[in-house]
Enzyme design. Structure first.
Site, short mmCIF file in Angstrom:
data_model
loop_
_atom_site.label_atom_id
_atom_site.label_comp_id
_atom_site.label_asym_id
_atom_site.label_seq_id
_atom_site.Cartn_x
_atom_site.Cartn_y
_atom_site.Cartn_z
N ASP A 183 -5.84 13.74 -25.52
CA ASP A 183 -5.74 12.23 -24.75
C ASP A 183 -4.96 11.37 -26.27
OD1 ASP A 183 -6.39 9.59 -24.55
OD2 ASP A 183 -8.49 9.64 -24.17
N ARG B 163 -1.36 -2.46 -18.76
CA ARG B 163 -2.61 -1.80 -18.70
C ARG B 163 -2.58 -0.89 -17.64
NH1 ARG B 163 -6.82 -3.16 -21.40
NH2 ARG B 163 -5.58 -4.75 -22.61
N GLU C 43 -0.60 4.68 -0.65
CA GLU C 43 -1.40 5.94 -0.88
C GLU C 43 -0.53 7.31 -0.68
OE1 GLU C 43 -4.82 5.93 1.66
OE2 GLU C 43 -5.81 4.29 0.26
N LYS D 121 -1.42 0.36 -25.18
CA LYS D 121 -1.65 0.20 -26.74
C LYS D 121 -0.36 0.61 -27.41
CE LYS D 121 -6.33 1.92 -25.66
NZ LYS D 121 -7.39 3.10 -25.73
N TYR E 179 0.84 -1.15 -0.19
CA TYR E 179 0.03 0.00 -0.04
C TYR E 179 0.91 1.00 0.11
CZ TYR E 179 -5.18 -0.37 -0.05
OH TYR E 179 -6.18 -0.38 -0.60
N THR F 289 -3.01 6.03 -22.37
CA THR F 289 -2.99 4.80 -21.65
C THR F 289 -1.32 4.21 -21.98
OG1 THR F 289 -3.35 3.61 -23.83
CG2 THR F 289 -5.17 4.01 -22.47
C1 LIG Z 1 -8.34 3.13 -24.79
C2 LIG Z 1 -8.63 4.61 -24.70
C3 LIG Z 1 -8.94 5.24 -23.67
C4 LIG Z 1 -9.39 4.37 -22.38
O1 LIG Z 1 -8.27 3.46 -21.93
P1 LIG Z 1 -8.85 2.26 -20.62
O2 LIG Z 1 -7.50 1.78 -20.12
O3 LIG Z 1 -9.57 1.26 -21.50
O4 LIG Z 1 -9.60 2.98 -19.79
C5 LIG Z 1 -8.95 6.41 -23.34
N1 LIG Z 1 -9.02 7.32 -24.42
C6 LIG Z 1 -8.61 6.94 -25.64
C7 LIG Z 1 -8.46 7.81 -26.67
C8 LIG Z 1 -8.80 5.46 -25.96
O5 LIG Z 1 -8.41 5.03 -27.19
#
Ligand SMILES: *Cc1c(COP(=O)(O)O)cnc(C)c1O
Length: 411
Positions: A196, A232, A52, A226, A50, A223
């Site tokens: 994003d 993840r 926090e 990807k 933990y 993220t």
């Molecule tokens: C995949 C994605 C997310 C969210 O990711 P998670 O880890 O699945 O919550 C947010 N924004 C965009 C543009 C994405 O492609």
């Protein structure tokens, strides 16, 4: 069942999934394959801890090593993106990163201008079924008839709705996003500019896509799983003056204890992204994507925007008389995985769709080159042709599946 039997069942299912992954041409644009070292970090004893708070300011004892890991993780990600922006590496996912970022700069009822889900945006960009759509006043911009982001539309709507935040970024968009143009509009209307980059972050890291940092975005979320090829999770970067608000929006506002094992995995992924080989990886992703797009065009397929600048492409199957859902399901039986996707002016429901999204990041990791991606395009075409002719059978599935596995074996 005994505990031992139950565990056997769980590990047997993991084994089956491992086999599925090995024997499948993975074309889902948001997936990738992490290194053994990323798995080693994520499967480590850090899951027991933990922590926090932030390094040096924790609510628990015994944090000296996780403090060092999290600090190193933060520094490495700044290096990856050549930025001195403030960074928080604790978001459990991309969705959590976005939620925290909104909370840092908006109060409920404020206006967010973002890309609509149907045109390639993400659920967390204000969809009515997501918290973002419930908490904030959402105005969507979209794409033009050719599938390109309509910057005139963005500017017009920004001038009308005076958003608190203008958000650029998408889950299904095959072209470079003009961050500088977004920045200029945000300045014109006095909005925060947020990017994003969840899908394209690996390309930005490899230097093969323009950087939102260079364009002066106020906030950048991503993220890590990807194109970045890490575990993840999520990351948030922001200008220094927003740092304190951002940290408290992550913890305690929207999350509890950080996943230090995943943070260690993110640090490993950052170290890998700093290696010269990651640049080559990014270049190969795009080469492969363009070769595959060309192969589809040569076979008479319509691509949304006519092609791709990044790791993904959108096939519009309208002229092929096949739905996205039917193609996704048929390919699932042929050792090829992808997902259905809406196309501009979609006539079918989001659960059926007229298109599919195809990404090259995962199979590039597995060693697929341009020739292999072209061969994969031909396998997909075999299935589309059979579906359109009504001749897709178990036999077709077995035959194409065999060819798909052979392609993987040769990679
Ligand atoms: C995949 C994605 C997310 C969210 O990711 P998670 O880890 O699945 O919550 C947010 N924004 C965009 C543009 C994405 O492609």
């Amino acid at each position: 069942m005994t505990t031992i039997e139950l565990k056997e069942q769980i590990f047997s299912l993991i084994g089956k999934e491992e086999k599925r992954q090995k024997e499948t041409i993975e074309l889902i644009a948001s997936e990738n394959f992490v290194s053994e070292d990323v798995k080693r970090a994520v499967g480590s004893c850090l899951t027991n801890k933990y922590a926090e708070g932030l390094p040096g300011k924790r609510y628990y004892g015994g944090c000296e090593y996780v403090d060092e890991i999290e600090d190193l993780c933060r520094r490495l990600w700044q290096q990856v993106f050549h930025t001195d922006y403030h960074v928080n590496v604790q978001p459990h996912s991309g969705s959590q990163a976005n939620l925290a970022a909104y909370q840092a700069v908006m109060t409920p009822g404020d206006t967010l201008l973002s890309m609509s889900l149907n045109d390639g945006g993400h659920l967390t960009h204000g969809s009515s079924v997501n918290q973002s759509g419930k908490l904030y006043n959402i105005v969507f911009y979209g794409t033009d008839a050719n599938g390109y982001i309509d910057m005139e539309d963005v500017r017009k709507k920004a001038l009308e709705c005076h958003p608190k935040v203008i958000l650029a970024g998408a889950s299904a968009y095959a072209r470079v996003i003009d961050f500088a143009a977004f920045r200029a509009i945000a300045d014109e209307v006095g909005a925060f500019f947020m990017v994003d980059m969840a899908h394209i972050a690996g390309l930005v890291a490899a230097g093969v896509h323009p950087s939102p940092f260079e364009a002066g975005a106020d906030i950048v979320t991503t993220t890590t799983h990807k194109t970045l090829r890490g575990p993840r999770g999520g990351l948030i970067f922001c200008k220094e003056e927003l740092g304190k608000k951002m940290d408290s929006a992550v913890f305690p506002r929207t999350q509890g204890g950080p996943l230090e094992h995943v943070i260690a995995g993110k640090a490993v992924a950052a170290a890998e992204a700093l290696d010269a080989s990651f640049k080559t990886y990014g270049e190969n992703i795009i080469k492969n994507s363009q070769a595959m797009a060309q192969a589809f065009r040569d076979m008479g397929y319509d691509l949304v925007t006519g092609g791709t600048d990044n790791h993904l492409m959108l096939l519009d199957l309208t002229n092929k008389n096949v739905t996205g859902l039917d193609l996704q399901n048929a390919l699932d039986r042929c050792n090829i995985t992808l997902n259905k996707n809406c196309v501009p002016n979609e006539q079918r429901s989001p659960s059926v769709t007229s298109g599919v999204r195809i990404g090259t990041a995962a199979m590039t990791t597995r060693g697929f080159n341009e020739e292999k991606f072209v061969a994969a395009a031909h396998l997909i075409d075999e299935v589309v042709t059979a579906l359109a002719a009504g001749t897709f059978t178990d036999e077709t599935a077995a035959l194409v599946g065999e060819k798909a596995r052979a392609l993987i074996a040769k990679a």
